[in-house]
Design an enzyme around this catalytic site. Structure first.
Site, mmCIF file in Angstrom:
data_model
loop_
_atom_site.group_PDB
_atom_site.id
_atom_site.type_symbol
_atom_site.label_atom_id
_atom_site.label_comp_id
_atom_site.label_asym_id
_atom_site.label_seq_id
_atom_site.Cartn_x
_atom_site.Cartn_y
_atom_site.Cartn_z
ATOM 1 N N LYS A 89 36.165 69.418 58.827
ATOM 2 C CA LYS A 89 36.829 69.518 60.135
ATOM 3 C C LYS A 89 37.957 68.499 60.202
ATOM 4 O O LYS A 89 37.788 67.353 59.789
ATOM 5 C CB LYS A 89 35.808 69.280 61.254
ATOM 6 C CG LYS A 89 36.333 69.595 62.657
ATOM 7 C CD LYS A 89 35.226 69.451 63.703
ATOM 8 C CE LYS A 89 35.728 69.730 65.105
ATOM 9 N NZ LYS A 89 34.656 69.535 66.116
ATOM 10 N N SER A 164 34.424 73.148 69.493
ATOM 11 C CA SER A 164 35.731 72.912 68.904
ATOM 12 C C SER A 164 35.767 73.151 67.399
ATOM 13 O O SER A 164 36.830 73.283 66.815
ATOM 14 C CB SER A 164 36.161 71.471 69.175
ATOM 15 O OG SER A 164 35.256 70.567 68.533
ATOM 16 N N SER A 188 29.856 71.312 69.826
ATOM 17 C CA SER A 188 30.922 71.845 68.970
ATOM 18 C C SER A 188 30.520 72.173 67.543
ATOM 19 O O SER A 188 31.326 72.691 66.775
ATOM 20 C CB SER A 188 32.102 70.874 68.947
ATOM 21 O OG SER A 188 32.688 70.811 70.222
#
Lengths: 513, 505
Positions: A89, A164, A188
């Site tokens: 990420k 996210s 997330s």
């Protein structure tokens, strides 16, 4: 240099789980370079449609893979995930690799240091393919708030992949990587896992170092593993977890035996395990197909020997409100460092504007609407005269929620709920309605507030043929219970379905090429 | 171009009048930079004067993702300072974020302590002109220092008129202890001296603890002075001004004095004091307006989520308490007795801030009387001329002791000794090197001295006659002439002997 893999072999390689890849590399059935190349090719073939990646580090990935192959040929022992590709990420720093946290603010920034998670991945011989798309500074539940455009859900490209960490989840579901790292502030990791039919774990707060994780809300942020199977998540958890002297909130205790728990769970015996269904996390607002799959999964767990009771957590109803005060408050402070002075974007530096003007112009241009919204919220909630009413009250609610959990864990070993109230919604549906967007994290937020551990495991398709996630929550430092229950559920469901849920996802363009 | 903000003409009231008409209340905040080997929240070194931005890392630069880790030695130093000031040490305390924007602050918040300081509620005593003043300590808390800006391209080095600014982050993250007094009342006309004495006392105390080098000129000890006036001690506090970063003892006294006369001027003419920070100007001896604090700043404090609470073990606190060095007052009592000075002499020593240097000079072998003579005489004069503290002079106590030893051995007389000290202060080397290089040598014997005396006798027959007629005091004129002829290098006592010998013979 060996012959490249045939396209059939490559298509097979990208469908392997992480543990299968590691075994194949270790046995020499395939080289780490071939594995990396197969995934890089897959990314090249499908990522224009999915947009899971913001940056693909072809050279770095191949170099890391080569190093694993060299170690193997030198007869050195390889770790359990050596040679396995992974999608990182974009909120975690990787030395020399662009890291943006999904924001214009950090466009082009190349961190001079590795996050602890990144360093541990490298040390384990994991092959980092690149950085994945995300909601800007991890604020959002759809990855539509990325400054670089949304990620698409491989199950239906018109739908959101969750947020996210939508990029990380989509990379798994699109077979671009067998492993990914996410971060979970209010859900997330788990919510994207649920809506993409993958596994996502939020470890105990402090169980994985936050050093090098670009902060959203420091007291809630938690990095964790994303994978296609519970066992793979456990293997990754053991690599990245554990005490880090660079993070004073990291817990100085051994990583719970998660891999062992996952293997034990897969054998399907849950006798003696007490499971609590959280009464407050169902009912109105929950999609019928989501509830139905959840109930079936609970029955399945009962059939594996677990005892199931209903448990009440009366303050969970305030969790969302408390979260949307605490997280923006901390964010407003954490994001203050983005002032155009030292790194990242700078707007208006033409000799005509003062430092303050440059700062204001940069922030106006560099932060997206959701980030601005939360900075404003947080600044207001912390301001003198409002602190007690907002931030102070939210912290009290947080304590009450922790007490709810503690009382529940007196009766049961784990708590369960749907991971999300609905399946993946359509891109654009909620982007202009922040409050509707926030409701997506209803079930995941309580464990962030309390600092416990939680997992989302796929538990079937809803009436709209989209994946549903099953959430298991455990007390702090009892992460192994998640893997025990999660793996048992996964094994039983895969058995029932005759294969992983992801097999039912439609093939993407280029998948067979 | 004048780069100071416009400041309306100040009507100052004479100090004596001001303190007669008003009651002074002060609050003093002192920042002490700790001399730990590494910074407050990372492992970077803290050496003073290193090349800019060579002592930095992701943590002290506030790079995205970086996290603080607390320096345990800094916590220990904070506790020792707190204990030395008679404070209680918190059972558990936390750090908070103080959110504000400042160009040389990497994170745009300062990690500090807010409502939970490590040390609180102390008291310490200072003496001014024979009177004791108890200064109540509100708190001593830990925080990190900021970086330092350098404004380039302007005439003055200030931001106004500069065409660009450079920032050095070497100082960012260096541990600071901020010591805050409760309101200091009842000092009357002695307020400026009390302020000075308090800071001098803190400096002595902190130096004694060995936790900071407390060099005001390098900013490792700096004071913010809050001053307010009210008509009567029974009134509520008046509006205060805060004069920031005053960095010499002399300036502290002058700045407090100036602010008292300024406030009195404003209040006497019916005006009102604006709550604001002010800057002290050493050269002109005035303060000018800085930031207005009328709309109180909102720092949006909240507990620092990146650091766990600090809970000092009680045993550790007691160990630290037991290991505290001698308190300054006890030390003064001990030295007064050991040195045998009169009360007046000892007070002069204390007021001159010469206690430590005299102690060290005595330790280096000089007699207390001689050490006192040098430090409160010649050297105090030199320090005063240069606006320095005694410690800041470029001469060590050991060098002073050596000069005194040369005097006592007869190798130097007083005048030559002063020249030797001049040389040391000018950086010419050790006393012995200066003596050798400058050829400072008492001429006490030999033909040269006899010849000089004879020459003087021959040139002044009238004086010789006077001496012969019994006016022995007249010999002084001849001694003076010989000293002049030998450029001061003669031993005056020996010259006098020779003169009387020759005249008599």
């Amino acid at each position: 240099m060996s012959e490249p893999l045939s396209s059939e072999a490559a298509a097979e390689v990208v469908r392997l789980t992480a543990s299968q890849v590691a075994a194949a590399v270790e046995s020499g059935a395939v080289s780490a370079v071939e594995v990396a190349q197969a995934h890089l090719d897959r990314i090249a073939a499908v990522d224009d449609d999915v947009h899971a990646f913001l940056h693909v580090d072809t050279e770095g990935a191949l170099a890391a893979a080569r190093a694993v192959d060299e170690r193997r040929s030198a007869g050195e022992p390889l770790g359990p995930l050596a040679g396995v590709p992974l999608a990182l990420k974009d909120v975690l720093t990787q030395r020399g690799i662009p890291t943006t946290a999904g924001s214009r603010m950090l466009e082009g920034w190349r961190p001079p240091y590795d996050a602890t998670v990144t360093a541990r991945l490298k040390a384990a011989g994991v092959v980092i393919l690149g950085k994945t798309n995300m909601d800007e500074f991890a604020m959002g539940s759809s990855t539509e708030h990325s400054a670089y455009g949304p990620t698409h859900n491989p199950w239906d490209l018109d739908r959101i992949p969750g947020g996210s960490g939508g990029g990380s989840a989509a990379a798994l579901a699109a077979y671009e990587a067998p492993l990914a790292i996410g971060t979970d502030t209010g859900g997330s990791i788990r919510q994207p896992g649920a809506v993409t039919g993958t596994v996502g774990v939020k470890p105990t707060y402090g169980g994985v170092s936050r050093y090098g994780l670009i902060a959203f809300s420091s007291s809630l942020d938690q990095a964790g593993p994303c994978a296609r199977t519970v066992l793979d998540a456990a293997l990754l958890h053991e690599v990245i977890g554990g005490y880090d002297p660079l993070d004073s909130t990291s817990i100085d205790a051994p990583v719970p035996p998660v891999v062992e728990a996952a293997r034990r769970g897969a054998r399907g015996d849950l006798s003696g395990v007490r499971i609590g269904v959280v009464r407050e996390l169902s009912g109105e607002g929950y999609q019928p197909g989501v509830e139905a799959r959840f109930r079936e999964a609970v029955e399945l767990l009962t059939s594996l020997g677990a005892s199931v009771t209903e448990v009440s957590c009366p303050h969970f109803g305030y969790a969302l409100a408390a979260y949307y005060l605490i997280a923006p408050s901390e964010a407003s402070s954490n994001l203050a460092r983005f002032d155009a002075m030292r790194y990242g974007l700078r707007v208006g530096d033409d000799g005509e504007h003062s430092a303050e003007e440059v700062m204001a112009m940069t922030r106006a241009a560099g932060f997206g609407p959701e980030v601005k919204r939360r900075i404003m919220l947080g600044t207001y909630a912390l301001s003198s005269g409002y602190y007690d009413a907002y931030y102070g009250s939210a912290q009290k609610v947080r304590t009450l929620i922790s007490q709810d959990f503690a009382a529940a864990y007196d009766q049961v070993d784990v708590l369960v709920s749907p991971t999300t109230p609905t399946t993946a919604f359509r891109l654009g549906d909620k982007v202009d309605d922040p409050l509707a967007m926030y409701l997506n994290d209803l079930c995941t937020i309580p464990s962030n507030l309390a600092g416990g551990a939680a997992i989302s495991v796929p538990c079937g398709l809803s009436d709209d043929d989209l994946p549903v996630g099953f959430q298991v929550m455990a007390p702090a430092l009892a992460d192994d219970r998640l893997y025990l229950v999660g793996a048992a559920l996964e094994a039983a469901l895969v058995d029932r379905w005759g294969g992983p849920l992801l097999d039912r996802a439609p093939a993407l363009e280029g998948a067979s090429s | 171009m004048n780069d100071r903000p416009y400041e309306p003409p100040q009507e100052l009231v004479p100090f004596e009048e001001a303190v007669a008409d008003f009651d002074v209340v002060m609050g003093i905040e002192v920042h002490v930079e700790l001399s730990t080997a590494s910074k407050m929240f990372c492992g970077c070194p803290t050496e003073f004067g290193a090349e800019p931005n060579t002592q930095v890392c992701p943590v002290c630069l506030g790079l995205p993702g970086a996290l603080p880790v607390l320096n345990r030695t800094a916590v220990e130093s904070a506790m020792r300072i707190g204990l030395a000031l008679g404070c209680s040490i918190a059972e558990e305390c936390r750090f908070a974020r103080k959110n504000y924007f400042y160009p040389d602050m990497p994170k745009n918040f300062q990690t500090s302590q807010y409502d939970e300081p490590i040390a609180f509620d102390g008291v310490t005593t200072v003496e001014v002109e024979g009177r004791s003043f108890d200064i109540a300590i509100e708190r001593a808390h830990m925080e990190e220092d900021t970086g330092k800006s350098l404004h380039v391209g302007g005439a003055t080095g200030r931001i106004h008129g500069a065409d660009h600014s450079l920032v050095d982050y070497n100082r960012a993250g260096i541990p600071l202890i901020e010591i805050v007094t409760k309101p200091i009342e009842g000092t009357g006309a002695l307020a400026p001296q009390v302020a000075r004495a308090y800071v001098a006392h803190l400096r002595e105390l902190v130096r004694g603890l060995g936790v900071s080098d407390v060099r005001m000129e390098q900013g490792s000890l700096r004071a913010d002075l809050n001053v307010s006036l009210r008509r009567s001690p029974s009134d509520e506090f008046g509006t205060r001004s805060e004069t920031k970063n005053v960095n010499s003892l002399r300036s502290i006294e002058r700045a407090v004095r100036y602010e008292i006369t300024r406030h009195a001027g404003v209040l006497s003419s019916g005006g009102r004091i604006v709550q604001e920070t002010r800057h002290w100007h050493e050269d002109t001896g005035v303060t000018t307006s800085g930031r207005s604090k009328e709309q109180a700043e909102d720092y949006r404090y909240f507990p620092e989520p990146d650091l766990v609470p600090v809970a000092p073990a009680r045993e550790q606190v007691e160990e630290l308490r037991a290991s505290l060095p001698e308190p300054p007052s006890v030390r003064r009592g001990r030295l007064a007795e050991a040195w045998g000075f009169s009360e007046l002499e000892f007070r002069d020593v204390v007021n001159a801030g010469a206690l430590s240097v005299i102690e060290e000079t005595v330790e280096a072998g000089a007699s207390p009387a001689a050490a006192r003579k040098w430090w409160t005489g010649e050297l105090a004069r030199r320090a005063n001329v240069d606006g320095l503290e005694l410690e800041e002079l470029a001469i060590t106590p050991a060098a002073v002791a050596r000069v005194q030893a040369l005097v006592e051995s007869g190798a130097l007389n007083d005048k030559l000794a002063r020249q030797a000290i001049d040389g040391v202060l000018a950086g010419e080397g050790t006393p012995d090197e200066v003596v050798a290089a400058r050829g400072l040598q008492v001429v006490s014997d030999g033909g040269a001295l006899t010849a000089a005396v004879d020459e003087a006798l021959a040139a002044n027959p009238d004086v010789v006659e006077k001496i012969r007629s019994g006016k022995v005091a007249a010999a002084g004129a001849l001694v003076g002439a010989v000293m002049k002829a030998t450029k001061g290098q003669a031993d005056a006592a020996r010259v006098r002997e020779l003169v009387l010998e020759r005249v008599g013979g």
